[in-house]
Design a protein around this motif. Structure first.
Motif, PDB file in Angstrom:
ATOM      1  N   ALA A   1      60.488 -16.963 -31.240  1.00 39.98           N
ATOM      2  CA  ALA A   1      59.706 -18.162 -30.935  1.00 39.98           C
ATOM      3  C   ALA A   1      60.491 -19.407 -31.321  1.00 39.98           C
ATOM      4  CB  ALA A   1      58.376 -18.135 -31.679  1.00 39.98           C
ATOM      5  N   ALA A   2      60.441 -20.430 -30.466  1.00 37.92           N
ATOM      6  CA  ALA A   2      61.089 -21.693 -30.791  1.00 37.92           C
ATOM      7  C   ALA A   2      60.394 -22.328 -31.996  1.00 37.92           C
ATOM      8  CB  ALA A   2      61.033 -22.631 -29.595  1.00 37.92           C
ATOM      9  N   PRO A   3      61.114 -23.102 -32.804  1.00 33.49           N
ATOM     10  CA  PRO A   3      60.500 -23.748 -33.967  1.00 33.49           C
ATOM     11  C   PRO A   3      59.251 -24.533 -33.573  1.00 33.49           C
ATOM     12  CG  PRO A   3      62.878 -24.032 -34.009  1.00 33.49           C
ATOM     13  CD  PRO A   3      62.554 -23.414 -32.679  1.00 33.49           C
ATOM     14  N   GLY A   4      58.159 -24.281 -34.334  1.00 35.09           N
ATOM     15  CA  GLY A   4      56.915 -24.987 -34.073  1.00 35.09           C
ATOM     16  C   GLY A   4      56.116 -24.450 -32.908  1.00 35.09           C
TER      17      GLY A   4
ATOM     18  N   PRO B   1      41.469  -8.117 -23.840  1.00 30.09           N
ATOM     19  CA  PRO B   1      41.597  -9.005 -22.679  1.00 30.09           C
ATOM     20  C   PRO B   1      43.001  -9.549 -22.496  1.00 30.09           C
ATOM     21  CG  PRO B   1      40.444 -10.122 -24.471  1.00 30.09           C
ATOM     22  CD  PRO B   1      40.599  -8.692 -24.886  1.00 30.09           C
ATOM     23  N   LEU B   2      43.756  -9.632 -23.594  1.00 33.70           N
ATOM     24  CA  LEU B   2      45.122 -10.153 -23.549  1.00 33.70           C
ATOM     25  C   LEU B   2      46.065  -9.168 -24.229  1.00 33.70           C
ATOM     26  CD1 LEU B   2      44.411 -13.835 -24.678  1.00 33.70           C
ATOM     27  CD2 LEU B   2      44.804 -13.062 -22.341  1.00 33.70           C
ATOM     28  N   ALA B   3      47.268  -9.030 -23.697  1.00 32.91           N
ATOM     29  CA  ALA B   3      48.293  -8.253 -24.385  1.00 32.91           C
ATOM     30  C   ALA B   3      48.795  -9.039 -25.598  1.00 32.91           C
ATOM     31  CB  ALA B   3      49.454  -7.955 -23.432  1.00 32.91           C
ATOM     32  N   ILE B   4      49.454  -8.347 -26.518  1.00 35.54           N
ATOM     33  CA  ILE B   4      50.081  -9.018 -27.654  1.00 35.54           C
ATOM     34  C   ILE B   4      51.019 -10.112 -27.149  1.00 35.54           C
ATOM     35  CG2 ILE B   4      51.659  -8.703 -29.598  1.00 35.54           C
ATOM     36  CD1 ILE B   4      48.915  -7.533 -30.060  1.00 35.54           C
ATOM     37  N   ARG B   5      50.964 -11.297 -27.785  1.00 31.08           N
ATOM     38  CA  ARG B   5      51.771 -12.439 -27.325  1.00 31.08           C
ATOM     39  C   ARG B   5      53.255 -12.073 -27.323  1.00 31.08           C
ATOM     40  NH1 ARG B   5      53.808 -11.164 -31.133  1.00 31.08           N
ATOM     41  NH2 ARG B   5      53.902 -11.943 -33.245  1.00 31.08           N
ATOM     42  N   ARG B   6      53.946 -12.639 -26.373  1.00 24.71           N
ATOM     43  CA  ARG B   6      55.371 -12.416 -26.225  1.00 24.71           C
ATOM     44  C   ARG B   6      56.115 -13.742 -26.236  1.00 24.71           C
ATOM     45  NH1 ARG B   6      52.963  -7.871 -24.606  1.00 24.71           N
ATOM     46  NH2 ARG B   6      54.195  -6.012 -24.080  1.00 24.71           N
ATOM     47  N   PHE B   7      57.396 -13.686 -26.552  1.00 27.25           N
ATOM     48  CA  PHE B   7      58.232 -14.884 -26.633  1.00 27.25           C
ATOM     49  C   PHE B   7      59.443 -14.713 -25.716  1.00 27.25           C
ATOM     50  CE2 PHE B   7      56.226 -14.084 -30.759  1.00 27.25           C
ATOM     51  CZ  PHE B   7      55.419 -15.211 -30.852  1.00 27.25           C
ATOM     52  N   ALA B   8      59.692 -15.727 -24.916  1.00 24.21           N
ATOM     53  CA  ALA B   8      60.807 -15.660 -23.966  1.00 24.21           C
ATOM     54  C   ALA B   8      62.135 -15.741 -24.718  1.00 24.21           C
ATOM     55  CB  ALA B   8      60.692 -16.795 -22.958  1.00 24.21           C
TER      56      ALA B   8
ATOM     57  N   GLY C   1      56.859 -17.466  -9.927  1.00 22.36           N
ATOM     58  CA  GLY C   1      57.357 -18.715  -9.369  1.00 22.36           C
ATOM     59  C   GLY C   1      57.454 -19.842 -10.369  1.00 22.36           C
ATOM     60  N   VAL C   2      57.164 -19.567 -11.651  1.00 20.31           N
ATOM     61  CA  VAL C   2      57.239 -20.571 -12.707  1.00 20.31           C
ATOM     62  C   VAL C   2      58.329 -20.154 -13.691  1.00 20.31           C
ATOM     63  CG1 VAL C   2      56.002 -21.607 -14.656  1.00 20.31           C
ATOM     64  CG2 VAL C   2      54.816 -21.201 -12.487  1.00 20.31           C
ATOM     65  N   THR C   3      59.093 -21.108 -14.189  1.00 16.78           N
ATOM     66  CA  THR C   3      60.105 -20.820 -15.201  1.00 16.78           C
ATOM     67  C   THR C   3      59.533 -21.085 -16.585  1.00 16.78           C
ATOM     68  OG1 THR C   3      61.936 -21.362 -13.727  1.00 16.78           O
ATOM     69  CG2 THR C   3      62.392 -21.392 -16.089  1.00 16.78           C
ATOM     70  N   VAL C   4      59.450 -20.052 -17.396  1.00 19.20           N
ATOM     71  CA  VAL C   4      59.007 -20.177 -18.782  1.00 19.20           C
ATOM     72  C   VAL C   4      60.243 -20.427 -19.640  1.00 19.20           C
ATOM     73  CG1 VAL C   4      57.909 -19.014 -20.727  1.00 19.20           C
ATOM     74  CG2 VAL C   4      57.047 -18.640 -18.396  1.00 19.20           C
ATOM     75  N   PRO C   5      60.323 -21.568 -20.322  1.00 22.36           N
ATOM     76  CA  PRO C   5      61.512 -21.867 -21.128  1.00 22.36           C
ATOM     77  C   PRO C   5      61.683 -20.912 -22.306  1.00 22.36           C
ATOM     78  CG  PRO C   5      60.242 -23.860 -20.667  1.00 22.36           C
ATOM     79  CD  PRO C   5      59.383 -22.702 -20.277  1.00 22.36           C
ATOM     80  N   ALA C   6      62.920 -20.717 -22.701  1.00 22.41           N
ATOM     81  CA  ALA C   6      63.232 -19.860 -23.848  1.00 22.41           C
ATOM     82  C   ALA C   6      62.473 -20.332 -25.081  1.00 22.41           C
ATOM     83  CB  ALA C   6      64.729 -19.873 -24.113  1.00 22.41           C
ATOM     84  N   GLY C   7      61.941 -19.372 -25.839  1.00 18.93           N
ATOM     85  CA  GLY C   7      61.259 -19.663 -27.091  1.00 18.93           C
ATOM     86  C   GLY C   7      59.781 -19.934 -26.947  1.00 18.93           C
ATOM     87  N   GLU C   8      59.273 -20.038 -25.709  1.00 18.02           N
ATOM     88  CA  GLU C   8      57.852 -20.335 -25.533  1.00 18.02           C
ATOM     89  C   GLU C   8      57.031 -19.045 -25.455  1.00 18.02           C
ATOM     90  OE1 GLU C   8      56.635 -23.442 -23.043  1.00 18.02           O
ATOM     91  OE2 GLU C   8      58.129 -24.837 -23.854  1.00 18.02           O
ATOM     92  N   THR C   9      55.722 -19.194 -25.680  1.00 23.74           N
ATOM     93  CA  THR C   9      54.830 -18.050 -25.804  1.00 23.74           C
ATOM     94  C   THR C   9      54.196 -17.705 -24.466  1.00 23.74           C
ATOM     95  OG1 THR C   9      54.309 -18.732 -28.073  1.00 23.74           O
ATOM     96  CG2 THR C   9      52.824 -17.149 -27.050  1.00 23.74           C
ATOM     97  N   VAL C  10      54.108 -16.400 -24.194  1.00 23.81           N
ATOM     98  CA  VAL C  10      53.508 -15.900 -22.962  1.00 23.81           C
ATOM     99  C   VAL C  10      52.345 -14.976 -23.323  1.00 23.81           C
ATOM    100  CG1 VAL C  10      53.875 -14.545 -20.864  1.00 23.81           C
ATOM    101  CG2 VAL C  10      55.707 -16.025 -21.739  1.00 23.81           C
ATOM    102  N   LEU C  11      51.196 -15.227 -22.701  1.00 22.63           N
ATOM    103  CA  LEU C  11      50.039 -14.344 -22.838  1.00 22.63           C
ATOM    104  C   LEU C  11      49.781 -13.676 -21.495  1.00 22.63           C
ATOM    105  CD1 LEU C  11      47.513 -16.431 -24.987  1.00 22.63           C
ATOM    106  CD2 LEU C  11      48.914 -14.497 -25.716  1.00 22.63           C
ATOM    107  N   LEU C  12      49.676 -12.363 -21.511  1.00 25.65           N
ATOM    108  CA  LEU C  12      49.461 -11.581 -20.305  1.00 25.65           C
ATOM    109  C   LEU C  12      48.000 -11.161 -20.252  1.00 25.65           C
ATOM    110  CD1 LEU C  12      52.691  -9.406 -20.591  1.00 25.65           C
ATOM    111  CD2 LEU C  12      52.386 -11.586 -19.394  1.00 25.65           C
ATOM    112  N   ALA C  13      47.280 -11.655 -19.253  1.00 28.02           N
ATOM    113  CA  ALA C  13      45.832 -11.444 -19.160  1.00 28.02           C
ATOM    114  C   ALA C  13      45.540 -10.082 -18.527  1.00 28.02           C
ATOM    115  CB  ALA C  13      45.190 -12.569 -18.362  1.00 28.02           C
ATOM    116  N   LEU C  14      45.412  -9.066 -19.371  1.00 24.58           N
ATOM    117  CA  LEU C  14      45.120  -7.717 -18.887  1.00 24.58           C
ATOM    118  C   LEU C  14      43.775  -7.673 -18.174  1.00 24.58           C
ATOM    119  CD1 LEU C  14      46.172  -5.695 -22.076  1.00 24.58           C
ATOM    120  CD2 LEU C  14      47.602  -6.342 -20.125  1.00 24.58           C
ATOM    121  N   GLY C  15      42.784  -8.361 -18.746  1.00 28.19           N
ATOM    122  CA  GLY C  15      41.463  -8.372 -18.138  1.00 28.19           C
ATOM    123  C   GLY C  15      41.466  -8.981 -16.753  1.00 28.19           C
ATOM    124  N   SER C  16      42.293  -9.998 -16.546  1.00 31.95           N
ATOM    125  CA  SER C  16      42.412 -10.619 -15.240  1.00 31.95           C
ATOM    126  C   SER C  16      43.146  -9.706 -14.264  1.00 31.95           C
ATOM    127  CB  SER C  16      43.151 -11.949 -15.356  1.00 31.95           C
ATOM    128  OG  SER C  16      43.349 -12.537 -14.093  1.00 31.95           O
TER     129      SER C  16
END
Length: 418
Positions: A64-67, A304-311, A319-334
């Motif tokens: 994870a990026a600082p902060g 409802p959500l998978a364990i948070r992940r970090f790029a 079609g979206v670029t997630v920058p390095a160090g940012e958090t991704v939540l994967l909506a299993l329920g969706s």
């Protein structure tokens, strides 16, 4: 993309309606996460499935990026577990424990689980009404997991209160969560020491043997003296556990084995009681139960959500670029209600033919205890429906309350009569 109208309260009160709107708008949204920090929420089935297996999305919060991460800090002796690890540590530990959840060992647990289910139903029967969550859905999996780990009957503390404090911490009483963590750490540390002194025929004793034998072997090779019960993580590539990993693994098996299964059982019962035609079908054809469990997991799963992940690097998702160090939540329920994958996805259908739901994950982090959770749920529902043919909700469905958290999809109580 942004979803400014998305709130925690909305997602808890109307998760599937909210996800329908999000999927229709865009596959990925920039939202405010449960910890108040911005995250990327992925909602469509193909993107969620691909991201679950993408090695560029790490579980280790060191990426994870600082902060950019404000999660609850567990002590190292509880945090060195499979939900915070990537390969090679994840591969090593999963390999060591996978045999415990193999088909043969799970099959051997069926008869004991059936016995526990009948005992719980015997205790419930005279009253004619109960909170099914407290009387049945919760004590069944906790008994199973404690038996698997070898926790003595007189040492089975209030695990439900401890897990509630972690899953739904009270912001007004942070000391309660700290106290729960301290209690769990003390419990597992003491239990491991007792098992070292007097091993039993259980999973925890087996893991302790793996841990201690590997440490002794390494000490002999290196000419060291003593047992070397260091904390931290073991050296990559060694088939061994550090002391922290051993304690964390015991904690995770109990925590996840209880938390997911109790909600899978309770959510399944609610789904049946609010879909009488499906309940009638299952009563008429009990052999539908295995497929029914898969449909319950898809329709209203416990996570409802998978364990948070970090790029680890800039990652393209939907079609979206997630920058390095940012958090991704994967909506299993969706993803499990995506009409692009499942026909009429908001309908409960115990004869559904489409497979591939993501309620238990996908890829290398697929739920290790999935076979056990499936079998427990099947046994619990079969016994319950056979014993109580008049089972019904004891309150209007609108009065039922879900836990105020996105970490789990579960009820606070489930009043029934029978």
């Amino acid at each position: 993309m942004t979803a400014p109208d998305l709130t925690l309260a909305t997602l808890i009160a109307d998760p599937y309606g909210s996800y329908t709107r999000l999927r229709a708008d865009a596959p990925v949204h920039r939202v405010v996460g449960p910890d108040g920090l911005p995250v990327w929420l992925v909602t469509r089935y193909p993107d969620v499935r691909q991201a679950l297996a993408d090695p560029r999305l790490a579980l280790d919060k060191a990426h994870a990026a600082p902060g950019n991460y404000r999660g609850f800090a567990l002590p190292p002796a509880l945090d060195a577990n499979l939900l915070t690890m990537d390969p090679p540590d994840h591969t090593r530990i999963r390999r060591l424990v996978a045999q415990a959840f193999g088909p043969r060992r799970i099959a051997a647990l069926r008869a004991p689980i059936e016995k526990v289910a009948e005992q719980l139903l015997d205790a419930m029967a005279p009253a004619g009404r109960a909170d099914l969550l407290a009387a049945y859905a919760a004590p069944l999996p906790i008994t199973v997991i404690c038996d698997l780990l070898g926790v003595p009957d007189d040492d089975r503390h209030d695990f439900r209160a401890w897990t509630d404090s972690l899953i739904t911490p009270d912001p007004e009483r942070p000391e309660a969560t700290r106290a729960a963590v301290k209690a769990m750490l003390g419990f597992f540390t003491a239990l491991i020491e007792r098992k070292r002194a007097r091993p039993g025929d259980d999973l925890l004793s087996d893991l302790i043997a793996v841990r201690d034998e590997s440490v002794r072997d390494e000490a002999v090779r290196e000419g060291q003296v003593g047992e070397g019960r260091e904390g931290g993580r073991a050296a990559a590539g060694n088939d061994r556990l550090s002391e922290d990993e051993l304690t964390s693994l015991a904690f995770l098996i109990l925590f996840a084995g209880y938390e997911n299964t109790v909600h899978l059982i309770a959510n399944a019962v609610l789904a049946l009681l609010t879909h009488p035609e499906q309940l009638a079908a299952l009563r008429a054809e009990p052999e539908l139960i295995d497929g029914a469990v898969e449909e319950f997991a898809r329709y209203d799963g416990p996570a409802p959500l998978a364990i948070r992940r970090f790029a680890r690097e800039d990652v393209g998702i939907g079609g979206v670029t997630v920058p390095a160090g940012e958090t991704v939540l994967l909506a299993l329920g969706s993803a499990n209600r995506d009409p692009g994958q499942f026909a009429d996805p908001d309908r409960l259908d115990l004869r559904r033919r489409e497979t591939g739901h993501l309620a238990l994950g996908h890829g290398i982090h697929y739920c290790l205890g999935a076979p056990l959770a499936r079998m427990e749920t099947a046994v619990a529902l079969t016994a319950l429906l056979r014993r109580f043919p008049g089972l019904a909700l004891d309150v209007p469905v609108g009065q039922l309350r879900h836990r105020p958290t996105l970490r789990a999809r579960g009820l606070l109580e489930l009043p029934v009569r029978y």
